[in-house]
Design a protein around this motif. Structure first.
Motif, PDB file in Angstrom:
ATOM      1  N   ASP A 234       0.809  -1.224   0.000  1.00  6.20           N
ATOM      2  CA  ASP A 234       0.000   0.000   0.000  1.00  6.20           C
ATOM      3  C   ASP A 234       0.841   1.272   0.000  1.00  6.20           C
ATOM      4  OD1 ASP A 234       0.732  -0.695   2.744  1.00  6.20           O
ATOM      5  OD2 ASP A 234      -0.533   0.988   3.347  1.00  6.20           O
ATOM      6  N   ALA A 235       2.167   1.163   0.239  1.00  5.36           N
ATOM      7  CA  ALA A 235       3.023   2.350   0.260  1.00  5.36           C
ATOM      8  C   ALA A 235       3.548   2.595  -1.148  1.00  5.36           C
ATOM      9  CB  ALA A 235       4.171   2.168   1.247  1.00  5.36           C
ATOM     10  N   GLY A 236       2.686   3.171  -1.978  1.00  5.34           N
ATOM     11  CA  GLY A 236       3.025   3.367  -3.377  1.00  5.34           C
ATOM     12  C   GLY A 236       3.233   4.805  -3.773  1.00  5.34           C
ATOM     13  N   GLY A 237       3.251   5.726  -2.798  1.00  4.07           N
ATOM     14  CA  GLY A 237       3.451   7.130  -3.124  1.00  4.07           C
ATOM     15  C   GLY A 237       2.290   7.777  -3.842  1.00  4.07           C
ATOM     16  N   ARG A 238       1.097   7.162  -3.732  1.00  3.67           N
ATOM     17  CA  ARG A 238      -0.060   7.690  -4.468  1.00  3.67           C
ATOM     18  C   ARG A 238      -0.509   9.040  -3.920  1.00  3.67           C
ATOM     19  NH1 ARG A 238      -3.658   2.426  -3.645  1.00  3.67           N
ATOM     20  NH2 ARG A 238      -2.495   2.561  -1.676  1.00  3.67           N
ATOM     21  N   ALA A 239      -0.881   9.932  -4.815  1.00  2.03           N
ATOM     22  CA  ALA A 239      -1.377  11.248  -4.426  1.00  2.03           C
ATOM     23  C   ALA A 239      -2.814  11.136  -3.924  1.00  2.03           C
ATOM     24  CB  ALA A 239      -1.308  12.204  -5.612  1.00  2.03           C
ATOM     25  N   ALA A 240      -3.259  12.139  -3.169  1.00  4.01           N
ATOM     26  CA  ALA A 240      -4.642  12.176  -2.707  1.00  4.01           C
ATOM     27  C   ALA A 240      -5.574  12.284  -3.905  1.00  4.01           C
ATOM     28  CB  ALA A 240      -4.850  13.352  -1.759  1.00  4.01           C
ATOM     29  N   GLY A 245     -17.151  11.602  -4.214  1.00  2.00           N
ATOM     30  CA  GLY A 245     -17.427  12.636  -3.217  1.00  2.00           C
ATOM     31  C   GLY A 245     -16.582  12.525  -1.967  1.00  2.00           C
ATOM     32  N   ALA A 246     -15.795  11.474  -1.841  1.00  2.00           N
ATOM     33  CA  ALA A 246     -14.934  11.294  -0.676  1.00  2.00           C
ATOM     34  C   ALA A 246     -13.477  11.454  -1.072  1.00  2.00           C
ATOM     35  CB  ALA A 246     -15.153   9.913  -0.056  1.00  2.00           C
ATOM     36  N   THR A 247     -12.673  11.966  -0.152  1.00  2.00           N
ATOM     37  CA  THR A 247     -11.257  12.163  -0.415  1.00  2.00           C
ATOM     38  C   THR A 247     -10.466  10.944   0.036  1.00  2.00           C
ATOM     39  OG1 THR A 247     -11.442  14.560  -0.143  1.00  2.00           O
ATOM     40  CG2 THR A 247      -9.239  13.602   0.044  1.00  2.00           C
ATOM     41  N   ILE A 248      -9.743  10.366  -0.888  1.00  2.00           N
ATOM     42  CA  ILE A 248      -8.842   9.264  -0.563  1.00  2.00           C
ATOM     43  C   ILE A 248      -7.489   9.878  -0.233  1.00  2.00           C
ATOM     44  CG2 ILE A 248      -7.761   7.148  -1.389  1.00  2.00           C
ATOM     45  CD1 ILE A 248     -10.042   6.890  -3.391  1.00  2.00           C
ATOM     46  N   PRO A 249      -6.969   9.691   0.976  1.00  2.00           N
ATOM     47  CA  PRO A 249      -5.717  10.353   1.356  1.00  2.00           C
ATOM     48  C   PRO A 249      -4.528   9.805   0.579  1.00  2.00           C
ATOM     49  CG  PRO A 249      -6.380   8.776   3.045  1.00  2.00           C
ATOM     50  CD  PRO A 249      -7.510   8.851   2.066  1.00  2.00           C
ATOM     51  N   LYS A 250      -3.472  10.596   0.559  1.00  3.07           N
ATOM     52  CA  LYS A 250      -2.254  10.146  -0.116  1.00  3.07           C
ATOM     53  C   LYS A 250      -1.584   9.054   0.704  1.00  3.07           C
ATOM     54  CE  LYS A 250       1.045  13.409   1.935  1.00  3.07           C
ATOM     55  NZ  LYS A 250       2.085  14.425   1.638  1.00  3.07           N
ATOM     56  N   ASP A 251      -0.761   8.256   0.059  1.00  2.60           N
ATOM     57  CA  ASP A 251      -0.016   7.208   0.755  1.00  2.60           C
ATOM     58  C   ASP A 251       1.000   7.830   1.708  1.00  2.60           C
ATOM     59  OD1 ASP A 251      -1.399   5.315  -0.633  1.00  2.60           O
ATOM     60  OD2 ASP A 251       0.192   4.884  -2.068  1.00  2.60           O
ATOM     61  N   PHE A 252       1.268   7.136   2.798  1.00  2.00           N
ATOM     62  CA  PHE A 252       2.195   7.663   3.811  1.00  2.00           C
ATOM     63  C   PHE A 252       3.638   7.646   3.316  1.00  2.00           C
ATOM     64  CE2 PHE A 252       2.041   3.123   4.509  1.00  2.00           C
ATOM     65  CZ  PHE A 252       3.348   2.773   4.807  1.00  2.00           C
ATOM     66  N   SER A 253       3.948   6.821   2.334  1.00  2.00           N
ATOM     67  CA  SER A 253       5.289   6.797   1.763  1.00  2.00           C
ATOM     68  C   SER A 253       5.253   6.080   0.423  1.00  2.00           C
ATOM     69  CB  SER A 253       6.282   6.098   2.706  1.00  2.00           C
ATOM     70  OG  SER A 253       6.222   4.688   2.564  1.00  2.00           O
ATOM     71  N   CYS A 254       6.441   5.949  -0.178  1.00  2.00           N
ATOM     72  CA  CYS A 254       6.568   5.236  -1.453  1.00  2.00           C
ATOM     73  C   CYS A 254       7.499   4.040  -1.285  1.00  2.00           C
ATOM     74  CB  CYS A 254       7.114   6.193  -2.512  1.00  2.00           C
ATOM     75  SG  CYS A 254       6.826   5.667  -4.218  1.00  2.00           S
ATOM     76  N   ASP A 256       7.179   0.803  -0.617  1.00  7.55           N
ATOM     77  CA  ASP A 256       6.898  -0.474  -1.277  1.00  7.55           C
ATOM     78  C   ASP A 256       7.215  -0.403  -2.774  1.00  7.55           C
ATOM     79  OD1 ASP A 256       6.090  -1.633   1.087  1.00  7.55           O
ATOM     80  OD2 ASP A 256       3.965  -1.217   0.778  1.00  7.55           O
ATOM     81  N   ARG A 257       6.796   0.664  -3.405  1.00  4.93           N
ATOM     82  CA  ARG A 257       7.093   0.834  -4.826  1.00  4.93           C
ATOM     83  C   ARG A 257       8.606   0.929  -5.054  1.00  4.93           C
ATOM     84  NH1 ARG A 257       3.741   2.643  -8.857  1.00  4.93           N
ATOM     85  NH2 ARG A 257       2.258   3.473  -7.331  1.00  4.93           N
ATOM     86  N   ASN A 258       9.285   1.635  -4.145  1.00 10.07           N
ATOM     87  CA  ASN A 258      10.727   1.795  -4.289  1.00 10.07           C
ATOM     88  C   ASN A 258      11.475   0.477  -4.075  1.00 10.07           C
ATOM     89  OD1 ASN A 258      10.364   4.481  -4.827  1.00 10.07           O
ATOM     90  ND2 ASN A 258      10.939   5.193  -2.790  1.00 10.07           N
ATOM     91  N   LEU A 259      10.973  -0.373  -3.175  1.00 14.34           N
ATOM     92  CA  LEU A 259      11.593  -1.686  -2.996  1.00 14.34           C
ATOM     93  C   LEU A 259      11.487  -2.498  -4.288  1.00 14.34           C
ATOM     94  CD1 LEU A 259      12.884  -3.982  -1.388  1.00 14.34           C
ATOM     95  CD2 LEU A 259      10.591  -4.625  -0.620  1.00 14.34           C
ATOM     96  N   ALA A 260      10.321  -2.491  -4.904  1.00 13.77           N
ATOM     97  CA  ALA A 260      10.145  -3.216  -6.165  1.00 13.77           C
ATOM     98  C   ALA A 260      11.097  -2.682  -7.231  1.00 13.77           C
ATOM     99  CB  ALA A 260       8.695  -3.104  -6.632  1.00 13.77           C
ATOM    100  N   ASP A 261      11.278  -1.369  -7.277  1.00 10.77           N
ATOM    101  CA  ASP A 261      12.203  -0.787  -8.243  1.00 10.77           C
ATOM    102  C   ASP A 261      13.639  -1.211  -7.943  1.00 10.77           C
ATOM    103  OD1 ASP A 261      10.159   0.450  -9.552  1.00 10.77           O
ATOM    104  OD2 ASP A 261      10.974   2.471  -9.407  1.00 10.77           O
ATOM    105  N   ASN A 262      13.996  -1.235  -6.665  1.00 12.25           N
ATOM    106  CA  ASN A 262      15.346  -1.656  -6.294  1.00 12.25           C
ATOM    107  C   ASN A 262      15.633  -3.089  -6.729  1.00 12.25           C
ATOM    108  OD1 ASN A 262      16.108   0.759  -5.113  1.00 12.25           O
ATOM    109  ND2 ASN A 262      15.623   0.125  -3.030  1.00 12.25           N
ATOM    110  N   THR A 283       3.895  10.076  -6.701  1.00  8.72           N
ATOM    111  CA  THR A 283       5.086  10.927  -6.706  1.00  8.72           C
ATOM    112  C   THR A 283       6.076  10.382  -5.682  1.00  8.72           C
ATOM    113  OG1 THR A 283       4.139  12.428  -5.043  1.00  8.72           O
ATOM    114  CG2 THR A 283       3.842  13.019  -7.367  1.00  8.72           C
ATOM    115  N   ARG A 284       7.337  10.737  -5.881  1.00  9.95           N
ATOM    116  CA  ARG A 284       8.383  10.400  -4.923  1.00  9.95           C
ATOM    117  C   ARG A 284       8.966  11.687  -4.365  1.00  9.95           C
ATOM    118  NH1 ARG A 284       9.675   6.140  -8.979  1.00  9.95           N
ATOM    119  NH2 ARG A 284       9.624   4.112  -7.901  1.00  9.95           N
TER     120      ARG A 284
END
Length: 469
Positions: A234-240, A245-254, A256-262, A283-284
């Protein structure tokens, strides 16, 4: 005794003489349903079941250290179903070259209470009802080896006995193991959980857990089918995002995505993998892909020249800005004496060592952060006292890049010749809060501005150009 367990005593009347209206006890209070359900019949039966007849816990736990000099920070739980304990698939795992790795919280499970964090080991539910079936399908039908990589910074495997941390924190490891044991038992496929509890090489997005997994399953890089491996978290760096009608908050970090890239494997969020939703924009905070490797060119590398027979050179820049590397490349060949507080351990020793060098005619370099005019004024005064000019080299490296450099240095021995430990966030924030741009009017002969450029081999750059924060 009364039904409540207390004697009713009277100095004038015995129980026999008490009127019926006074002797009748009130009806017992009804307990709330929640209180009645806390102990199940199965739990009571299990309590009285002999240990030899209780079902075996199929999860075995071990601990790992990042190196031989530090305590364990990685908790590893391996689950093997009863039916596969002695089977070929439980031992010859090298046959499975596709890895399906998952984060744990907010990917496989979520708090059943609806709270942000689970309040106990029993407070969990599947993130989505499709989760267990999908993981079984990947193992049983698609030939994947399934593993879990999770950051668990709230766990402490070996608490300091002198620490003032509340004792309740010491119960978190047993509770985590209990929760994992139940989750893995419900999945009932061979699976290993890697839980990073420290801020070292094991913590995502750093590759430590992936490397431990390779060793555990006897896999070399050449064995793994990276093209078909995947990491879901779930830590994919996703923007809000606003949806329905509801706001989905941004991810707390990136992370998990960065581990996959590594690692070099595909990444998806739980929403994409389990629910088939379209990817959201991400975003990162710091993106290493904006840096490219350039071959060293000696003609272009001369950014500092000695212009005085004897002088003082004062470095200004945050930790991790590349100051020490600059010294070894540009000033050490010019016979400058290096004054560094990390080595000498105190400001007083730095000033004494500098004064001793100036007395014997040496040129010296002050390889410290020197963020503000007040500390710089002390070095300017020392130069005046010894009647030598003072020059400034200002390292204009952005703070996040400095934090990245510090992490790379501390976690990779081949890039850490002085064996420096990683610095706390406070070291970088402290510099930022005190920093004032150096000015000629402070008393400098000149100010040389240095922008960051990676210095090293292509192999070293490949290490540097991963995500380490």
């Amino acid at each position: 005794m009364s039904p409540g367990g207390f004697s009713r005593l009277s100095s004038t009347n015995s129980k026999r003489d008490t009127p019926d209206s006074e002797r009748v006890s009130p009806p017992p209070l009804k307990r709330k349903a929640a209180a009645q359900s806390t102990i199940s019949k199965n739990a009571v039966a299990n309590f009285f079941t002999p240990t030899s007849q209780k079902p075996k816990d199929r999860t075995t736990w071990t601990e790992r250290s990042p190196n031989s000099d530090t305590p364990a920070t990685l908790l590893v739980g391996k689950y093997v179903p009863d039916k596969e304990e002695n089977s070929k698939s439980a031992t010859l795992t090298k046959e499975r070259t596709k890895i399906a790795a998952f984060d744990f919280d907010s990917t496989l499970i979520a708090p059943a209470s609806g709270k942000r964090h689970a309040h106990d080991a029993a407070d969990w539910k599947w993130w989505h009802h499709s989760v267990p079936g999908r993981l079984r399908q990947m193992y049983n039908d698609e030939g994947y080896q399934v593993v879990v990589f999770t950051n668990q910074g709230g766990l402490t495997l070996h608490p300091d006995p002198k620490s003032k941390t509340p004792k309740i924190h010491q119960t978190r490891v047993p509770a985590f193991k209990q929760k994992c044991g139940v989750v893995l038992a419900q999945l009932d496929i061979p699976i290993t959980v890697y839980a990073a509890t420290g801020k070292d090489i094991f913590r995502k997005p750093r590759p430590g857990m992936w490397n431990e997994m390779k060793a555990d399953y006897d896999l070399d890089d050449s064995d793994i089918d990276l093209e078909h491996c995947i990491f879901i978290g779930d830590a994919g760096g996703r923007a809000a995002e606003v949806k329905g009608g509801a706001t989905i908050p941004k991810d707390f970090s990136c992370s998990d995505r960065n581990l996959a890239d590594n690692i070099g494997i595909k990444f998806q969020t739980p929403d994409e993998f389990f629910l088939g939703e379209a990817p959201r924009a991400f975003t990162r905070d710091f993106d290493v892909t904006s840096f490219e490797y350039t071959e060293p060119d000696d003609k272009d590398s001369v950014v500092f020249e000695k212009t005085n027979k004897q002088d003082v050179v004062l470095f200004v820049g945050p930790p991790g800005a590349g100051k020490s590397s600059f010294y070894w490349k540009h000033l050490e060949p010019l016979s400058y004496w290096r004054i560094n507080q990390d080595i000498l351990k105190s400001k007083e020793k730095c000033f004494k060592e500098a004064a001793d060098g100036l007395k014997v005619g040496a040129s010296i370099i002050i390889d410290n952060t020197n963020p503000d005019p007040e500390i710089r004024a002390q070095w300017i005064e020392l130069a005046k006292k010894h009647k030598v000019p003072i020059r400034c080299v200002w390292f204009k490296t952005p703070l996040q890049l400095c934090e990245h450099n510090d992490a790379v240095r501390s976690l990779n021995k081949q890039l850490n010749p002085e064996s420096r430990s990683s610095l706390p966030k406070l070291a970088f924030n402290g510099f930022a809060s005190r920093f004032k741009e150096p000015k000629i009017k402070e008393g400098f002969q000149d100010i040389v501005e240095v922008d960051f450029k990676f210095q090293g081999t292509k192999e070293e750059f490949n290490i540097w150009a991963r995500y380490w924060l």
